[in-house]
Design an enzyme around this catalytic site. Sequence first.
Site, PDB file in Angstrom:
ATOM      1  N   ARG A 165       2.356 -11.481  31.175  1.00  0.00           N
ATOM      2  CA  ARG A 165       3.127 -11.784  29.964  1.00  0.00           C
ATOM      3  C   ARG A 165       4.585 -11.318  30.074  1.00  0.00           C
ATOM      4  O   ARG A 165       4.876 -10.140  30.238  1.00  0.00           O
ATOM      5  CB  ARG A 165       2.442 -11.200  28.734  1.00  0.00           C
ATOM      6  CG  ARG A 165       2.418  -9.707  28.651  1.00  0.00           C
ATOM      7  CD  ARG A 165       1.500  -9.217  27.540  1.00  0.00           C
ATOM      8  NE  ARG A 165       0.115  -9.544  27.829  1.00  0.00           N
ATOM      9  CZ  ARG A 165      -0.921  -8.844  27.373  1.00  0.00           C
ATOM     10  NH1 ARG A 165      -0.733  -7.786  26.606  1.00  0.00           N
ATOM     11  NH2 ARG A 165      -2.162  -9.189  27.666  1.00  0.00           N
TER      12      ARG A 165
ATOM     13  N   SER B  31      -1.405  -8.103  32.841  1.00  0.00           N
ATOM     14  CA  SER B  31      -1.086  -9.488  32.515  1.00  0.00           C
ATOM     15  C   SER B  31       0.301  -9.889  33.012  1.00  0.00           C
ATOM     16  O   SER B  31       1.176  -9.054  33.232  1.00  0.00           O
ATOM     17  CB  SER B  31      -1.150  -9.667  30.994  1.00  0.00           C
ATOM     18  OG  SER B  31      -0.555 -10.871  30.601  1.00  0.00           O
TER      19      SER B  31
ATOM     20  N   ASP C  61      -6.205 -21.778  25.303  1.00  0.00           N
ATOM     21  CA  ASP C  61      -7.384 -20.931  25.481  1.00  0.00           C
ATOM     22  C   ASP C  61      -7.227 -19.527  24.902  1.00  0.00           C
ATOM     23  O   ASP C  61      -8.212 -18.824  24.714  1.00  0.00           O
ATOM     24  CB  ASP C  61      -7.746 -20.830  26.964  1.00  0.00           C
ATOM     25  CG  ASP C  61      -6.640 -20.185  27.808  1.00  0.00           C
ATOM     26  OD1 ASP C  61      -5.568 -19.859  27.258  1.00  0.00           O
ATOM     27  OD2 ASP C  61      -6.838 -20.030  29.030  1.00  0.00           O
ATOM     28  N   HIS C  62      -6.004 -19.095  24.599  1.00  0.00           N
ATOM     29  CA  HIS C  62      -5.765 -17.697  24.235  1.00  0.00           C
ATOM     30  C   HIS C  62      -5.776 -17.420  22.731  1.00  0.00           C
ATOM     31  O   HIS C  62      -5.820 -16.251  22.341  1.00  0.00           O
ATOM     32  CB  HIS C  62      -4.413 -17.236  24.794  1.00  0.00           C
ATOM     33  CG  HIS C  62      -4.489 -16.661  26.174  1.00  0.00           C
ATOM     34  ND1 HIS C  62      -5.005 -17.351  27.241  1.00  0.00           N
ATOM     35  CD2 HIS C  62      -4.107 -15.449  26.656  1.00  0.00           C
ATOM     36  CE1 HIS C  62      -4.930 -16.591  28.326  1.00  0.00           C
ATOM     37  NE2 HIS C  62      -4.400 -15.434  27.993  1.00  0.00           N
TER      38      HIS C  62
ATOM     39  N   ARG D 263     -10.735  -7.072  32.957  1.00  0.00           N
ATOM     40  CA  ARG D 263      -9.973  -5.883  32.574  1.00  0.00           C
ATOM     41  C   ARG D 263     -10.676  -5.139  31.450  1.00  0.00           C
ATOM     42  O   ARG D 263     -11.334  -5.744  30.608  1.00  0.00           O
ATOM     43  CB  ARG D 263      -8.554  -6.266  32.130  1.00  0.00           C
ATOM     44  CG  ARG D 263      -7.716  -6.807  33.277  1.00  0.00           C
ATOM     45  CD  ARG D 263      -6.243  -6.900  32.919  1.00  0.00           C
ATOM     46  NE  ARG D 263      -5.525  -7.403  34.085  1.00  0.00           N
ATOM     47  CZ  ARG D 263      -4.725  -8.463  34.080  1.00  0.00           C
ATOM     48  NH1 ARG D 263      -4.496  -9.108  32.965  1.00  0.00           N
ATOM     49  NH2 ARG D 263      -4.133  -8.847  35.193  1.00  0.00           N
TER      50      ARG D 263
ATOM     51  N   ASP E  67      -0.116 -16.866  34.039  1.00  0.00           N
ATOM     52  CA  ASP E  67      -1.206 -15.951  33.727  1.00  0.00           C
ATOM     53  C   ASP E  67      -1.523 -15.198  35.004  1.00  0.00           C
ATOM     54  O   ASP E  67      -1.541 -15.778  36.093  1.00  0.00           O
ATOM     55  CB  ASP E  67      -2.439 -16.710  33.238  1.00  0.00           C
ATOM     56  CG  ASP E  67      -3.494 -15.768  32.687  1.00  0.00           C
ATOM     57  OD1 ASP E  67      -3.553 -15.601  31.455  1.00  0.00           O
ATOM     58  OD2 ASP E  67      -4.263 -15.203  33.488  1.00  0.00           O
TER      59      ASP E  67
END
Length: 761
Positions: free
Chosen positions: A652, A650, A124-125, A455, A189
Site C-alpha cells: 500500500r 502490504s 476484492d478488498h 499475515r 498488491d
Amino acid sequence: MLPLSLFLQKALGVRQYHVASVLCQRAKVAMSHFEPTEYIRYDLLEKNINIIRKRLNRPLTLSEKIVYGHLDDPANQEIERGKTYLRLRPDRVAMQDATAQMAMLQFISSGLPKVAVPSTIHCDHLIEAQVGGEKDLRRAKDINQEVYNFLATAGAKYGVGFWRPGSGIIHQIILENYAYPGVLLIGTDSHTPNGGGLGGICIGVGGADAVDVMAGIPWELKCPKVRGRERFILGWLQGWLVEEGIGQQVDSTISWMGQGMATICNMGAEIGATTSVFPYNHRMKKYLSKTGRAEIANLADEFKDHLVPDPGCHYDQLIEINLSELKPHINGPFTPDLAHPVAEVGTVAEKEGWPVDIRVGLIGSCTNSSYEDMGRSAAVAKQALAHGLKCKSQFTITPGSEQIRATIERDGYAQILRDVGGIVLANACGPCIGQWDRKDIKKGEKNTIVTSYNRNFTGRNDANPETHAFVTSPEIVTALAIAGTLKFNPETDFLTGKDGKKFKLEAPDADELPQAEFDPGQDTYQHPPKDSSGQRVDVSPTSQRLQLLEPFDKWDGKDLEDLQILIKVKGKCTTDHISAAGPWLKFRGHLDNISNNLLIGAINIENGKANSVRNAVTQEFGPVPDTARYYKKHGIKWVVIGDENYGEGSSREHAALEPRHLGGRAIITKSFARIHETNLKKQGLLPLTFADPADYNKIHPVDKLTIQGLNNFTPGKPLKCIIKHPNGTQETILLNHTFNETQIEWFRAGSALNRMKELQH
C-alpha cells in the site's frame, strides 16, 4: 480465445512476431481470453535473452531470463545483481480495488488518454465479512457504490478491464486468466508473486509504479539477487503435508503440484523476496489447459528452453531442504515468521500464556483458496461428519474466485464444509485484510484464531490487539477447528465421535484439479469499450471516499534544516502500523481522510505507546496524525525514525502518500522493505538508512535533525545528518540511500508523477 488457426499468418506489427532463430512462422497466441489482440511475445523474450547471454557469456537463471528478457534496452543496460537499476517493459498491470483508487487518480492526473499495456482492476478488498457470501456482497455493493462506480467508469475511460465485486481475489483471478510462463506482470498488491506458480515473474508494487507502466514509461527495478533451491526435494512430503513433487534444480522454488506452487510464491513476500518463480513444467501445462489456455501451454512447449534455468547457472545463495524431514507447522502469533511444529504449539502456547482454545478457524485467502485447498479441507471435514462431529470453533471459508466457488458448490465441497459448521463467505479478501465485522469477542479480549492466511500481524484480522492469530495450511486449520484447541495434533491425537468411540483423522487427499471442467460461475468481467470518448469519470468535491490529487510541492533547492522528529518507532513497523487497513479501507481514494490513520499503530519509543507522541511546540502528547497536521499547519517539516525492515508487509502506497501529504520530508531507518522504500521515493520523500545502524540510538524524540548534501545529491554518495540535542550539543552521522539519477529527479520534482508531467511538457 480465438482458434489457433486464425492466428496462423505472417508475423507483422507490434504484437506479432517472427522467430529468427528457427526461421519459421509461429502462431500468434493471445495473452488472455479477454484481450484477443494482445499477443504473447516469446519471440522478443528469446531475442533479448540471446543478447544478454552473449553479453554476460554465462548460463542464466530462470528469473534472469524473464527479467532480462523484458529489458527496455538489453544491448546497453548495465547489469549487476543487487546494485544497478533495470529499466523494464512489463507485459501487464493488475490492481486491486483498494490500491487501484489512488493508482487511477494518479493516472488521471497524468493527462494520458489510455493505458499503454493491458491492465485490470479487481474488486476484492472492500467486501466486509459479516454473515455470509450473498448478503455480505449485496451490502458491500451498496456501501461502496461510489467507489465501484469510479473504478468501473475510470476503467472504461482509460482502457482498463474491470472485475466486479464478487469476482474473487486478484491473485486467484490472475492465476486463472492472466499469468503464464515467462510473463512479467506487476500488481499493486504485495502478494502479486503468487503468479510465479505459473512460471511468470510477478512483482508487487505501489500505485505510482503501476502508473509508470500504464503510461508506457520503462519501469525501474533494482537488479535482484537470485536465491536458488538446489535439490529442494530429497524425499517425499508425507501425511499432512502436500504429497507430490518432482526434484530438479530451479530458480526460486521447485516443480510442485498445481496451485501449491502459487502458495509458495505467495508466501515468499513474507520473507522479503522480490518475487519467486517455478520453471515451466507439466503441472503448469495441465493447469493452463484446464483453465482454457491450451494454446498458451502449446506455445510454451515450443519455447521451453527459455522458461527453465540453464544448467550450471549461478545463484547468490543455494538452499537445500530435505522434504522427508518436514513436519506440519503453525506460525504465530503476531508475525508469520514465528514457526512451531503443530505437535508442539499447544505446549508452547501454555508456556507463553497464549489462549489454547480456538475461537475461530478461517480458511481461504489469496494464499490457500484453490480447488485443491478446498478439497483437502473438505476431506478432513468429511471424516469428522462420518463420526457425528462438527467444528467446536467457529469456521469460515473464503473461495478464491467465482470460478472456485461455483466449482466447489457443484462438486459438493462447499456443502460438506457447511455441514461441519462452516460459513461460506464472499469471494473476496475478507478477514485476511481486516474486513471482518467480528461479533463473538469484545475488543481487548484475549483469544486465539487459526487461519490459512498469509499475515497475522497484531490486530490485522479483526482490529483487536489481543487476538493471537496463527497461520497454517487449510487442512490443519480445519482439523484444529474441529478439535477446538491448539493442543490437538492431527498426526497423532484422537478425537471422540458422537458414539463415544475414539478415531484418528487420516491425512487428507483431494484432486489437484476438478475431473470435469471448471464451472466459471457468473460473468463478472467488464470489458473496456472500444470507443470511450463519451465516458465520464466524476469525482464529487464533497465526497468523503474519493478526492482528486493535488501535486506535491517541489524541492526548494535547500538542505532540510531543523527537522522535527514526529515519532521514533520502536521495533516492528509494517505498513499495517503506518496505514492501517480494516475500517480505513473505505478512505483509500481520499488522501486527506485516510491520512488520519498515519502511524497510529506504531509504538513510540518515548513512552511505549501507540498513537501517542509529544508535540514539540506544546509539549503535550496526542495522536500521531493530529501532531503531524499541527506541524504542517505551522510550517514545521518533520521526519520519522524507524527500526529494521521498516514498511514490511502490504504494498500500500498510502503508507508513503500520507507522510508526504502531512508534511513529512524524510524517513530514516536501519533498513527498509523493498516496496515501501520505492513508494517513498515515488512520492518525493527521502528514505535514508543509518550508515552505522547503532546511530539509531544517538537520536532522541526531542532532537532536531538537519540533512545536508542535497545540492550535491548523487547516487551512492551518503548524506550528512546533524543531530541537534536540546542541551545545545550536536553530533554528525552519515545516512545512506539507494537513489539513482532518475529517482533523484523524482525528489527534485516533488514526486515521480510531477516528474512525468515535466517530461511531457
